[in-house]
Design an enzyme around this catalytic site. Sequence first.
Site, PDB file in Angstrom:
ATOM      1  N   CYS A 299       4.188   9.760   6.020  1.00 49.88           N
ATOM      2  CA  CYS A 299       3.175   8.706   6.195  1.00 49.88           C
ATOM      3  C   CYS A 299       2.913   8.374   7.663  1.00 49.88           C
ATOM      4  O   CYS A 299       1.756   8.328   8.102  1.00 49.88           O
ATOM      5  CB  CYS A 299       3.577   7.455   5.417  1.00 49.88           C
ATOM      6  SG  CYS A 299       5.064   6.614   6.023  1.00 49.88           S
ATOM      7  N   HIS A 347       6.354   2.063   4.937  1.00 53.46           N
ATOM      8  CA  HIS A 347       5.198   2.903   4.616  1.00 53.46           C
ATOM      9  C   HIS A 347       3.989   2.418   5.407  1.00 53.46           C
ATOM     10  O   HIS A 347       3.882   1.245   5.758  1.00 53.46           O
ATOM     11  CB  HIS A 347       4.891   2.856   3.126  1.00 53.46           C
ATOM     12  CG  HIS A 347       3.877   3.881   2.694  1.00 53.46           C
ATOM     13  ND1 HIS A 347       4.144   5.236   2.683  1.00 53.46           N
ATOM     14  CD2 HIS A 347       2.573   3.751   2.295  1.00 53.46           C
ATOM     15  CE1 HIS A 347       3.070   5.894   2.271  1.00 53.46           C
ATOM     16  NE2 HIS A 347       2.110   5.028   2.046  1.00 53.46           N
ATOM     17  N   HIS A 359      -3.598   8.027   3.160  1.00 49.92           N
ATOM     18  CA  HIS A 359      -2.164   8.017   3.468  1.00 49.92           C
ATOM     19  C   HIS A 359      -1.469   9.216   2.840  1.00 49.92           C
ATOM     20  O   HIS A 359      -2.026   9.899   1.974  1.00 49.92           O
ATOM     21  CB  HIS A 359      -1.519   6.711   2.993  1.00 49.92           C
ATOM     22  CG  HIS A 359      -1.353   6.634   1.493  1.00 49.92           C
ATOM     23  ND1 HIS A 359      -0.270   6.043   0.880  1.00 49.92           N
ATOM     24  CD2 HIS A 359      -2.155   7.053   0.465  1.00 49.92           C
ATOM     25  CE1 HIS A 359      -0.397   6.110  -0.435  1.00 49.92           C
ATOM     26  NE2 HIS A 359      -1.526   6.709  -0.714  1.00 49.92           N
TER      27      HIS A 359
END
Length: 385
Positions: A299, A347, A359
């Site tokens: 990510c 994240h 993402h």
Amino acid sequence: MNRRRCASAALTLVCALAVLSAPGSGLLGQAYAAPAPPSAPGPAPTTSPPAVAPPPVELPPGVTPSDIAASGEAAASLDEVRKEIEALYRKAASATDAYNLADERAKKQSAEVVGLTQDIVKGQVRLDALKKQAGATARAQYRGGGLPQEAELMLTGDPQLFLDGVGRAREGQKATRALIAELTRAQEDLKTYTADAGTRWQELEANRAKKEKAKKEITKQIAAAEKLESSLAEKDRARLTQLEKDAALTAQTAWLGSGALQEINRTASAQGRKALAFATAQTGKPYVWGAEGPSSYDCSGLTSQAWAAAGRPIPRTSQEQWRLLPRVGVQEMRPGDLIIYHQDASHVGMYIGDGKIVHAPRPGRNVTVTGAGSMRILGVVRPDK
């Protein structure tokens, strides 16, 4: 006798009232109700069977209750399985951030060690040259009989020679003092370089150990999640995927409905557009922990490379991005901004407008576009603020 008769009559009356008022007697209980309409003849009513709960999802062989929930129950619903898998991947994501940070610091410290080693070599060469120069001066003085230049000048009988010698002596003394000072500095620099190199080496080894520990944790959590998911029947895996989509959609709908985001199509900055173009061009590429492209990403690898492509280097990890980059309110965010998720900032995704992000989700998934509110938002940062 009269008392006995009265008591007996009273007892009889109480029993009669109890019978008449008992549930289902249909006598005293309906004394004050309107008469019920006649019903059509039919079979006698039967009592309904008790409700039976749907059976839990049957676990395949080799999967224990502890793989699904800490409660030790023998079975769990697919939604509980989904939540457990999500928790395992969250732990893996947090460990990935720790690995990436340790890796970044190790690379930096390794470069510093190399630089300091080169400084040590240069410093030693310089020190050797100064020592050689000091030795030459000492040998020249020895060849002069060991007398100081002032004494030698006093012995000369030529006044002009004496005056010239005084000037040269002063210059020589100045040069000698400068040589000694430079020699001292070179020695101190060499000590400092050596000490710094030792410190950086220790830090490098510590971060290498952190990397290895994080790597083991990542492998452990991903393996547990993959084992749990792969052990389900094929139809249950399909249902699990659908449950993930349903949960994300529910969260996104609730987020948009809350009014948290009032303006969904603000204009991106020039650098933001470049970062956004890079990130969206990576859709479909697989998530791989620790990866920074070009064929796969995690990510923060995706977001850091996207902003690097826009000419704006940012920290490598989502936690460092949250800690170091300027923050903006959710209602103020624009395309190109980074949304940080979960309480531990494990994240990150890039906002693309229209309430969506691009993402790299997790292992087993590809870079994709999804609702910005499909996960718990911690906050928003703007790299080019």
